[in-house]
Write an enzyme that holds these catalytic residues in place. Structure first.
Site, PDB file in Angstrom:
ATOM      1  N   ARG A 115     -12.528  25.008  -2.792  1.00 40.96           N
ATOM      2  CA  ARG A 115     -13.459  23.947  -3.170  1.00 40.96           C
ATOM      3  C   ARG A 115     -12.639  22.686  -3.357  1.00 40.96           C
ATOM      4  O   ARG A 115     -11.713  22.640  -4.179  1.00 40.96           O
ATOM      5  CB  ARG A 115     -14.213  24.319  -4.436  1.00 40.96           C
ATOM      6  CG  ARG A 115     -15.280  23.304  -4.875  1.00 40.96           C
ATOM      7  CD  ARG A 115     -16.115  23.894  -6.009  1.00 40.96           C
ATOM      8  NE  ARG A 115     -17.127  22.993  -6.523  1.00 40.96           N
ATOM      9  CZ  ARG A 115     -17.005  22.292  -7.651  1.00 40.96           C
ATOM     10  NH1 ARG A 115     -15.889  22.379  -8.381  1.00 40.96           N
ATOM     11  NH2 ARG A 115     -17.980  21.501  -8.062  1.00 40.96           N
ATOM     12  N   GLU A 124     -16.775  27.266 -10.728  1.00 40.64           N
ATOM     13  CA  GLU A 124     -15.588  26.989 -11.528  1.00 40.64           C
ATOM     14  C   GLU A 124     -15.546  27.971 -12.687  1.00 40.64           C
ATOM     15  O   GLU A 124     -16.584  28.352 -13.221  1.00 40.64           O
ATOM     16  CB  GLU A 124     -15.605  25.572 -12.125  1.00 40.64           C
ATOM     17  CG  GLU A 124     -15.374  24.436 -11.180  1.00 40.64           C
ATOM     18  CD  GLU A 124     -15.291  23.100 -11.921  1.00 40.64           C
ATOM     19  OE1 GLU A 124     -14.992  23.119 -13.143  1.00 40.64           O
ATOM     20  OE2 GLU A 124     -15.528  22.057 -11.296  1.00 40.64           O
ATOM     21  N   HIS A 147     -20.768  26.900 -13.602  1.00 36.84           N
ATOM     22  CA  HIS A 147     -19.394  26.756 -14.056  1.00 36.84           C
ATOM     23  C   HIS A 147     -19.258  27.473 -15.396  1.00 36.84           C
ATOM     24  O   HIS A 147     -20.000  27.174 -16.335  1.00 36.84           O
ATOM     25  CB  HIS A 147     -19.011  25.289 -14.173  1.00 36.84           C
ATOM     26  CG  HIS A 147     -18.987  24.581 -12.861  1.00 36.84           C
ATOM     27  ND1 HIS A 147     -18.624  23.248 -12.728  1.00 36.84           N
ATOM     28  CD2 HIS A 147     -19.255  25.022 -11.608  1.00 36.84           C
ATOM     29  CE1 HIS A 147     -18.681  22.904 -11.442  1.00 36.84           C
ATOM     30  NE2 HIS A 147     -19.075  23.966 -10.758  1.00 36.84           N
ATOM     31  N   TYR A 192     -17.228  28.310 -18.591  1.00 42.34           N
ATOM     32  CA  TYR A 192     -16.156  28.025 -19.534  1.00 42.34           C
ATOM     33  C   TYR A 192     -16.576  28.562 -20.904  1.00 42.34           C
ATOM     34  O   TYR A 192     -16.984  29.710 -21.014  1.00 42.34           O
ATOM     35  CB  TYR A 192     -15.834  26.528 -19.532  1.00 42.34           C
ATOM     36  CG  TYR A 192     -15.241  26.061 -18.218  1.00 42.34           C
ATOM     37  CD1 TYR A 192     -13.914  26.333 -17.905  1.00 42.34           C
ATOM     38  CD2 TYR A 192     -16.010  25.360 -17.290  1.00 42.34           C
ATOM     39  CE1 TYR A 192     -13.354  25.922 -16.695  1.00 42.34           C
ATOM     40  CE2 TYR A 192     -15.466  24.948 -16.075  1.00 42.34           C
ATOM     41  CZ  TYR A 192     -14.137  25.230 -15.787  1.00 42.34           C
ATOM     42  OH  TYR A 192     -13.593  24.827 -14.588  1.00 42.34           O
ATOM     43  N   ASN A 200     -20.750  17.356  -8.326  1.00 36.10           N
ATOM     44  CA  ASN A 200     -20.151  18.169  -9.379  1.00 36.10           C
ATOM     45  C   ASN A 200     -20.828  17.922 -10.730  1.00 36.10           C
ATOM     46  O   ASN A 200     -21.051  16.773 -11.127  1.00 36.10           O
ATOM     47  CB  ASN A 200     -18.663  17.834  -9.498  1.00 36.10           C
ATOM     48  CG  ASN A 200     -17.960  18.709 -10.519  1.00 36.10           C
ATOM     49  OD1 ASN A 200     -17.794  19.900 -10.298  1.00 36.10           O
ATOM     50  ND2 ASN A 200     -17.556  18.119 -11.644  1.00 36.10           N
ATOM     51  N   GLU A 201     -21.192  19.006 -11.414  1.00 36.61           N
ATOM     52  CA  GLU A 201     -21.716  18.949 -12.795  1.00 36.61           C
ATOM     53  C   GLU A 201     -22.569  17.701 -13.021  1.00 36.61           C
ATOM     54  O   GLU A 201     -22.225  16.826 -13.831  1.00 36.61           O
ATOM     55  CB  GLU A 201     -20.540  19.005 -13.775  1.00 36.61           C
ATOM     56  CG  GLU A 201     -19.696  20.249 -13.590  1.00 36.61           C
ATOM     57  CD  GLU A 201     -18.495  20.334 -14.510  1.00 36.61           C
ATOM     58  OE1 GLU A 201     -18.287  19.404 -15.322  1.00 36.61           O
ATOM     59  OE2 GLU A 201     -17.737  21.323 -14.422  1.00 36.61           O
ATOM     60  N   TRP A 225     -10.832  27.420 -11.310  1.00 39.15           N
ATOM     61  CA  TRP A 225     -10.323  26.065 -11.554  1.00 39.15           C
ATOM     62  C   TRP A 225      -8.941  26.180 -12.193  1.00 39.15           C
ATOM     63  O   TRP A 225      -8.806  26.817 -13.225  1.00 39.15           O
ATOM     64  CB  TRP A 225     -11.261  25.305 -12.490  1.00 39.15           C
ATOM     65  CG  TRP A 225     -10.834  23.874 -12.611  1.00 39.15           C
ATOM     66  CD1 TRP A 225      -9.909  23.368 -13.474  1.00 39.15           C
ATOM     67  CD2 TRP A 225     -11.289  22.779 -11.812  1.00 39.15           C
ATOM     68  NE1 TRP A 225      -9.759  22.022 -13.266  1.00 39.15           N
ATOM     69  CE2 TRP A 225     -10.600  21.642 -12.246  1.00 39.15           C
ATOM     70  CE3 TRP A 225     -12.204  22.648 -10.765  1.00 39.15           C
ATOM     71  CZ2 TRP A 225     -10.798  20.382 -11.682  1.00 39.15           C
ATOM     72  CZ3 TRP A 225     -12.404  21.408 -10.208  1.00 39.15           C
ATOM     73  CH2 TRP A 225     -11.715  20.288 -10.667  1.00 39.15           C
TER      74      TRP A 225
END
Length: 446
Positions: free
Chosen positions: A83, A256, A227, A229, A160-161, A285
């Protein structure tokens, strides 16, 4: 419900300061021939073969001179996809058509599927200067010549995001509009859309509206990206989120994730194990160059592949990691359509106990030519869930189960056989599946 702030993609910034009618059969065939496409909740390559992303993120827009070597190193470590961070020019130096074309060329030269993402949308509504999704679409239109005709090799990650934790309710309508504009402009690529809330969707905005967004795409060729996290710090949260997409046959990847983060400690082991069990893609990531306090997310120290960090070693060499699970896209390996065979037979033997069983499966090639590469499909008759497997990779979507070979079981000689097994839990009996197909051919049961 946990509410978090910026993800790693946001922290890295410090280094740079209405449902449409379903497509006709002819349209679906044309889309399939053009490149990557979604079918029954799975991402297929241009040859019609299942493709599961196993790769990492690379911050090209801040480290353009590092990209040629970085892609070589990422491929050498076993990845099948990358990516690539691009800038639309709203926050950083714009990556123009020539630069994007060069990145695509380098991805192809390294036999990597190229996921291109416009990064300037990160945290819109909360991050000063962030671009809108509409502005991201403007960017893609301006560099369209770099990706046109590359549908076999390129996935377009629109933005992105695209929202922080403010204004995320606009994600659904804005994402629909972005997809519509790209399709109207002639983008036939698989489109990838990121979740809001700095990519982590703690509000479940993407999760709860994904069906209508997917249905709005006239090509039905949109993949959703979460993503993971700090919001995803337990196995239960990881499994619940991903399974909700799989149960609805909506394509999802983990675009990610990391092994740690300032907003909490993500459960990377659960992320990698769950995506492997469900046959879903992941992109860790990131390769190198992190700043803003998340330097620990570098996989390679100073872009040096010989100096992998603990996170890099976990990503590439660990359980369910890239080296263990990555398979190159058949558009590079020359695999074409999965080979057909003359005839086959399958033996399926069960050793069960209360709540679970082991299955020993033997696939015999009763034809006159060897089979190079194979795919065995069948369906459970009850409520069974695959937990682990040996001598094959076994994935499950609902009741549908698919087994594909390990490198040492990839060939079935004429008159020969391969065997594999798996362990599963069960609440509905351990009956033998009603039928088996090998590369599309129905097999006898023995």
């Amino acid at each position: 419900m946990k509410k978090r702030l910026a993800t790693a993609a946001g922290a890295l910034l410090a280094v740079a300061a209405s449902v449409l009618a379903a497509p006709s059969a002819a349209q679906a065939k044309e889309t399939a021939a053009a490149g990557f496409h979604v079918s029954d909740g799975r991402l297929l390559d241009a040859n019609g073969n299942n493709f599961v992303m196993r790769g990492v993120n690379h911050a090209h827009t801040w480290y353009t001179s590092r990209t040629p070597q970085a892609l070589k190193d990422i491929k050498a470590l076993g990845a099948n996809s990358v990516r690539v961070v691009l800038s639309s020019g709203h926050r950083w130096t714009r990556n123009d058509t020539a630069d994007v074309a060069a990145v695509v060329s380098q991805c192809k030269a390294n036999r990597l599927v190229c996921v291109l993402e416009a990064h300037d949308t990160t945290g819109y509504g909360e991050q000063s200067g962030a671009a809108t999704l509409a502005q991201a679409v403007d960017y893609w239109l301006s560099v369209q010549d770099a990706v046109k005709g590359q549908e076999k090799y390129v996935v377009v990650n629109i933005g992105n995001e695209p929202y922080g934790n403010t204004g995320h309710s606009a994600w659904t309508s804005d994402t629909k509009n972005a997809i519509a504009r790209l399709r109207n402009a002639g983008f036939d690529h698989t489109l990838m859309v990121d979740a809001p809330n700095w990519g982590q969707d703690w509000s479940f905005t993407m999760r709860d509206n994904a069906e209508q967004v997917f249905a709005t795409d006239p090509d039905r060729n949109t993949v959703f990206s979460i993503h993971m996290y700090g919001v995803f710090d337990t196995s239960a949260e990881v499994s619940d989120y991903l399974n909700r997409f799989v149960s609805k046959k909506l394509p999802i990847v983990v675009g990610e994730f990391g092994n740690d983060h300032s907003d909490g400690n993500p459960d990377e082991d659960a992320i990698m194990a769950t995506t492997q069990r469900l046959g879903l893609g992941y992109l860790g990531w990131s390769w190198s160059g992190n700043g803003g306090g998340v330097e620990y997310l570098d996989m390679a120290t100073g872009f040096d592949a010989s100096q992998l960090t603990p996170w890099g070693r976990r990503m590439f060499d660990g359980a369910n990691g890239i080296k263990q699970t990555s398979r190159e896209a058949s558009v590079f390996s020359g695999g074409g359509q999965t080979p057909t065979i003359g005839s086959c037979a399958v033996s399926y033997r069960v050793n069960g106990w209360g709540g679970g069983f082991n299955a020993d499966v033997t696939v015999r090639n009763t034809g006159t030519a060897a089979v190079q590469g194979w795919q065995l499909d069948f369906a459970f008759g009850g409520e069974q869930t695959v937990k682990s497997a040996w001598n094959a990779k076994v994935t499950q979507s609902g009741k549908q189960v698919r087994a594909t070979p390990e490198p040492w079981t990839g060939t079935i000689p004429a008159g020969g056989s391969v065997s594999f097994g798996f362990n599963a839990s069960s609440t509905g009996g351990d009956t033998v599946p009603a039928s088996f197909t090998l590369n599309g051919t129905t097999c006898a049961k023995s």
